[in-house]
Motif scaffolding. Structure first.
Motif, PDB file in Angstrom:
ATOM      1  N   GLU A  53       2.344   1.651  -3.465  1.00 10.93           N
ATOM      2  CA  GLU A  53       1.353   2.143  -4.426  1.00 10.93           C
ATOM      3  C   GLU A  53       1.087   3.636  -4.210  1.00 10.93           C
ATOM      4  OE1 GLU A  53      -1.925  -0.518  -3.802  1.00 10.93           O
ATOM      5  OE2 GLU A  53      -1.026  -2.093  -5.050  1.00 10.93           O
ATOM      6  N   ASN A  54       1.025   4.053  -2.951  1.00  9.97           N
ATOM      7  CA  ASN A  54       0.832   5.474  -2.665  1.00  9.97           C
ATOM      8  C   ASN A  54       1.990   6.298  -3.209  1.00  9.97           C
ATOM      9  OD1 ASN A  54      -1.581   4.972  -1.370  1.00  9.97           O
ATOM     10  ND2 ASN A  54      -0.703   5.016   0.683  1.00  9.97           N
ATOM     11  N   GLN A  75       3.900   5.510  -5.737  1.00 14.55           N
ATOM     12  CA  GLN A  75       3.783   5.525  -7.202  1.00 14.55           C
ATOM     13  C   GLN A  75       2.720   6.519  -7.645  1.00 14.55           C
ATOM     14  OE1 GLN A  75       3.082   1.364  -7.924  1.00 14.55           O
ATOM     15  NE2 GLN A  75       5.239   0.940  -8.354  1.00 14.55           N
ATOM     16  N   ASP A  76       1.604   6.580  -6.914  1.00 13.10           N
ATOM     17  CA  ASP A  76       0.550   7.543  -7.237  1.00 13.10           C
ATOM     18  C   ASP A  76       1.068   8.971  -7.106  1.00 13.10           C
ATOM     19  OD1 ASP A  76      -1.197   5.459  -7.686  1.00 13.10           O
ATOM     20  OD2 ASP A  76      -2.200   5.623  -5.729  1.00 13.10           O
ATOM     21  N   GLN A  77       1.851   9.235  -6.081  1.00 10.39           N
ATOM     22  CA  GLN A  77       2.409  10.577  -5.892  1.00 10.39           C
ATOM     23  C   GLN A  77       3.365  10.944  -7.024  1.00 10.39           C
ATOM     24  OE1 GLN A  77       4.151  10.581  -1.986  1.00 10.39           O
ATOM     25  NE2 GLN A  77       2.202  10.975  -0.961  1.00 10.39           N
ATOM     26  N   GLU A 109       2.426  14.512 -13.847  1.00 13.91           N
ATOM     27  CA  GLU A 109       1.342  15.185 -14.554  1.00 13.91           C
ATOM     28  C   GLU A 109       1.394  16.695 -14.314  1.00 13.91           C
ATOM     29  OE1 GLU A 109      -2.255  13.301 -13.228  1.00 13.91           O
ATOM     30  OE2 GLU A 109      -1.785  11.416 -14.260  1.00 13.91           O
ATOM     31  N   GLU A 165       0.834  -1.213   0.000  1.00 10.85           N
ATOM     32  CA  GLU A 165       0.000   0.000   0.000  1.00 10.85           C
ATOM     33  C   GLU A 165       0.866   1.260   0.000  1.00 10.85           C
ATOM     34  OE1 GLU A 165      -3.243   2.173   2.920  1.00 10.85           O
ATOM     35  OE2 GLU A 165      -3.108  -0.021   2.939  1.00 10.85           O
ATOM     36  N   GLU A 219       3.269   9.773 -10.114  1.00 11.13           N
ATOM     37  CA  GLU A 219       2.458  10.029 -11.311  1.00 11.13           C
ATOM     38  C   GLU A 219       1.798  11.403 -11.242  1.00 11.13           C
ATOM     39  OE1 GLU A 219      -0.195   6.696 -11.541  1.00 11.13           O
ATOM     40  OE2 GLU A 219       1.432   5.293 -12.013  1.00 11.13           O
ATOM     41  N   THR A 220       1.294  11.782 -10.069  1.00  8.43           N
ATOM     42  CA  THR A 220       0.670  13.087  -9.897  1.00  8.43           C
ATOM     43  C   THR A 220       1.676  14.203 -10.153  1.00  8.43           C
ATOM     44  OG1 THR A 220      -0.868  12.170  -8.274  1.00  8.43           O
ATOM     45  CG2 THR A 220      -0.603  14.562  -8.291  1.00  8.43           C
TER      46      THR A 220
END
Length: 135
Positions: free
Chosen positions: A117-118, A120-122, A128, A114, A124-125
């Motif tokens: 994944e968090n 990785q999400d950061q 962007e 978890e 990607e954000t």
């Protein structure tokens, strides 16, 4: 997991175990044992003696290998703990690093996944946001 000092007898035993296990792991020695067994049968000697000797040898060699493996695992554990302490120190000392990542090796696998994944999400954000600013 602190290790107590070993007696001279244990140190000598460890060395003999490691040397013997390494010796019998060599393909030449393994082929020699096979040739010895074939010769034993060819000479018509008692097979019960050979069987007993081979059984004792197999048990002894197995124990020697297990002793060596235990030593390696203790060393590996000590190095892992030291490495995690160093990484934790770096994470805590770095500005912008997430301090909750320090010590995650103690968490359950699900919690580690978890956190990954968090992260990785950061990433990607942030990527962007950088793309949007560049346009």
């Amino acid at each position: 997991m602190a290790s107590s000092p070993k007696s001279k007898f244990v140190v000598i035993g460890d060395r003999v175990s490691a040397w013997t296990a390494d010796l019998f792991a060599h393909p030449g020695v393994q082929i020699g044992v096979i040739i010895f067994c074939i010769a034993w049968f060819a000479l018509g000697l008692k097979t019960d003696l050979l069987t007993a000797a081979l059984s004792i040898l197999a048990i002894t060699l197995t124990q020697m290998v297990l002793n060596s493996q235990k030593e390696r695992e203790c060393d590996d554990y000590r190095r892992d703990v030291a490495l995690h302490a160093k990484i934790d120190e770096l994470l805590i000392a770095m500005k912008g690093a997430r301090s909750e990542m320090a010590g995650i090796e103690e968490l359950d696998v699900e919690e580690i996944v978890e956190l990954k994944e968090n992260a990785q999400d950061q990433v990607e954000t942030l990527e962007e946001e950088l793309e949007d600013r560049g346009q």
